[in-house]
Design an enzyme around this catalytic site. Structure first.
Site, PDB file in Angstrom:
ATOM      1  N   CYS A  62      85.091  55.222  98.340  1.00  0.00           N
ATOM      2  CA  CYS A  62      84.855  55.820  99.655  1.00  0.00           C
ATOM      3  C   CYS A  62      83.581  55.279 100.295  1.00  0.00           C
ATOM      4  O   CYS A  62      83.409  55.370 101.516  1.00  0.00           O
ATOM      5  CB  CYS A  62      84.785  57.336  99.553  1.00  0.00           C
ATOM      6  SG  CYS A  62      83.448  57.955  98.510  1.00  0.00           S
ATOM      7  N   HIS A 108      73.507  42.179  92.510  1.00  0.00           N
ATOM      8  CA  HIS A 108      74.173  43.243  93.279  1.00  0.00           C
ATOM      9  C   HIS A 108      75.183  43.986  92.404  1.00  0.00           C
ATOM     10  O   HIS A 108      75.194  45.227  92.381  1.00  0.00           O
ATOM     11  CB  HIS A 108      74.871  42.645  94.504  1.00  0.00           C
ATOM     12  CG  HIS A 108      75.514  43.680  95.367  1.00  0.00           C
ATOM     13  ND1 HIS A 108      74.802  44.535  96.182  1.00  0.00           N
ATOM     14  CD2 HIS A 108      76.826  44.023  95.521  1.00  0.00           C
ATOM     15  CE1 HIS A 108      75.632  45.345  96.805  1.00  0.00           C
ATOM     16  NE2 HIS A 108      76.868  45.062  96.420  1.00  0.00           N
TER      17      HIS A 108
END
Length: 432
Positions: A62, A108
């Site tokens: 989400c 990352h």
């Protein structure tokens, strides 16, 4: 008909690492929800991108949609990804994309898996989502050696962060933040009726926090009634059929909704009758879903306050600052693990060159020994034959000593990562 995505070429043995995506840091929920995909759509995207050489993993939650690639052609991979994401979400989403390459892509991923890039710093759920993404790629056939090693290293890093720092201690989750927002809207939840919509992990976490906040009554609604009943039993609430969703608003003080519905469950139009029955009593609605369960226009209705995931992010900003020191420690561990992975990766690149170099040298030496022994005739003694063979081996070992030492050094000297490929060219070795 949409033109097929161009294939990524396969010529270079060395695959570049690449991450392209967007997250809550770069895109509002209105943009992120455009890239929400069903499981079938995720698999199809992996299939399309996985048809070409190279590897790809899709991480879709989400709060982020990211594609991790090990590709022989970064430029073409970038064009393929942008084409696919533009097709799914429209050209506007491309303005919110970020890109990381090589060590930046590693860093990352390691931070994402370690919950250092999460809306909720230190949350535990994201690691499971990253593992699910890898498993999906493996099942789709889009993951092989390079990304498997990369993600395994990310999981190892996440474990270190979890065990060697206090980053996950008392982490404010989205669910707990949602309940805090609901509580602040009513000056506490004691005696209040809360409607929980959904029965998944996020809805259950919210329900458990509602219990801790001493909500007066918890009502659970889900499309599958049996799942609603199971959750209600675990939190001491009651379950009602999904068909009663709107009528239940007449007696509800708070709504916490977190389903996977592709369209809003609550709209300005379908709530009109329910609000009339409330006699203008205030209603607080918290939307944990992406895409929205509660249409943003609902917040314009009199007496209704709506909070979505972007509001939750702002609410939790103070929580990030409170654990900044642990985050700094965790980032130090990430840097260590990235260095470790790069070292191991360069060693893997160098060792095959060493093996091929030695194999080539020994083959040449063997051929020259055989030619020399054949020219000397049968009268040569075994002792002399062994002396010739030993001399050839010694020459090979001495000639290869320095190249071997230099090639092995690429495992600790990052600036020499091109050395193995240069050696392969100089010595005319086949590509790894």
């Amino acid at each position: 008909m949409h033109a097929p995505t161009p294939s990524l070429p396969s010529t270079e043995p060395r695959l570049a690492l690449l991450c392209i995506g967007l997250s809550y840091r770069t895109a509002p929920v209105s943009m992120r929800e455009r890239l929400v995909m069903s499981e079938a759509e995720r698999v199809e995207l992996l299939r399309r991108l996985g048809e070409a050489p190279g590897e790809v993993v899709l991480l879709s939650t989400c709060n982020r949609v990211e594609l991790y690639l090990a590709t022989p052609d970064v430029g073409l991979a970038r064009r393929c990804i942008r084409e696919e994401l533009g097709r799914l979400g429209g050209p506007e989403v491309l303005e919110h994309l970020y890109e990381h390459q090589a060590e930046a892509a590693l860093t990352h991923l390691f931070r994402v898996a370690s919950s250092l890039d999460s809306m909720v710093l230190g949350e535990a759920q994201v690691l499971g989502q990253v593992k699910d993404a890898l498993e999906r790629g493996q099942k789709a056939g889009s993951v092989r050696g390079e990304l498997s090693r990369m993600f395994a290293a990310a999981f190892r890093c996440a474990k270190r962060v979890r065990t060697e720092t206090a980053i996950g201690m008392a982490a404010t989750s989205m669910a707990s933040a949602a309940v805090s927002l609901a509580s602040s809207g009513h000056c506490g939840l004691a005696g209040k009726t809360v409607l929980v919509v959904g029965a998944g992990e996020m809805a259950e976490l919210a329900a458990r926090h509602l219990v801790q906040e001493r909500a007066g009554r918890i009502v659970v609604v889900n499309r599958t009634l049996s799942r609603a009943e199971a959750l209600a039993a675990r939190v001491g609430g009651t379950a009602r059929p999904f068909e009663e969703l709107l009528s239940l608003l007449a007696t509800t003080d708070v709504v916490v909704s977190g389903t996977s519905s592709p369209v809003p469950l609550f709209t300005r139009e379908n709530m009109a009758a329910a609000l009339e029955a409330r006699a203008h009593r205030p209603l607080v609605m918290v939307d944990l879903a992406v895409p929205h369960d509660i249409h943003p226009e609902v917040g314009e209705l009199a007496g209704v306050r709506v909070h979505d995931v972007d509001d939750i992010q702002r609410f939790m900003a103070g929580n990030v600052a409170a654990r900044a020191e642990e985050a700094r420690k965790a980032d130090g561990l990430v840097a260590e693990e990235v260095t470790r992975f790069v070292r191991d990766r360069t060693v893997r690149a160098g060792v095959p060159v060493l093996a091929r170099l030695r194999q080539r040298a020994e083959a040449i030496a063997r051929a020259e020994v055989d030619r020399t022994l054949a020219s000397l005739g049968e009268e040569l003694s075994d002792k002399h034959r062994k002396s010739v063979e030993a001399m050839a081996r010694a020459i090979v070992n001495k000639l290869l000593h320095e190249p071997t030492a230099q090639l092995r050094s690429v495992g600790t000297a990052h600036e020499d990562t091109q050395l193995a490929r240069t050696a392969a060219v100089l010595f005319g070795l086949a590509s790894p």
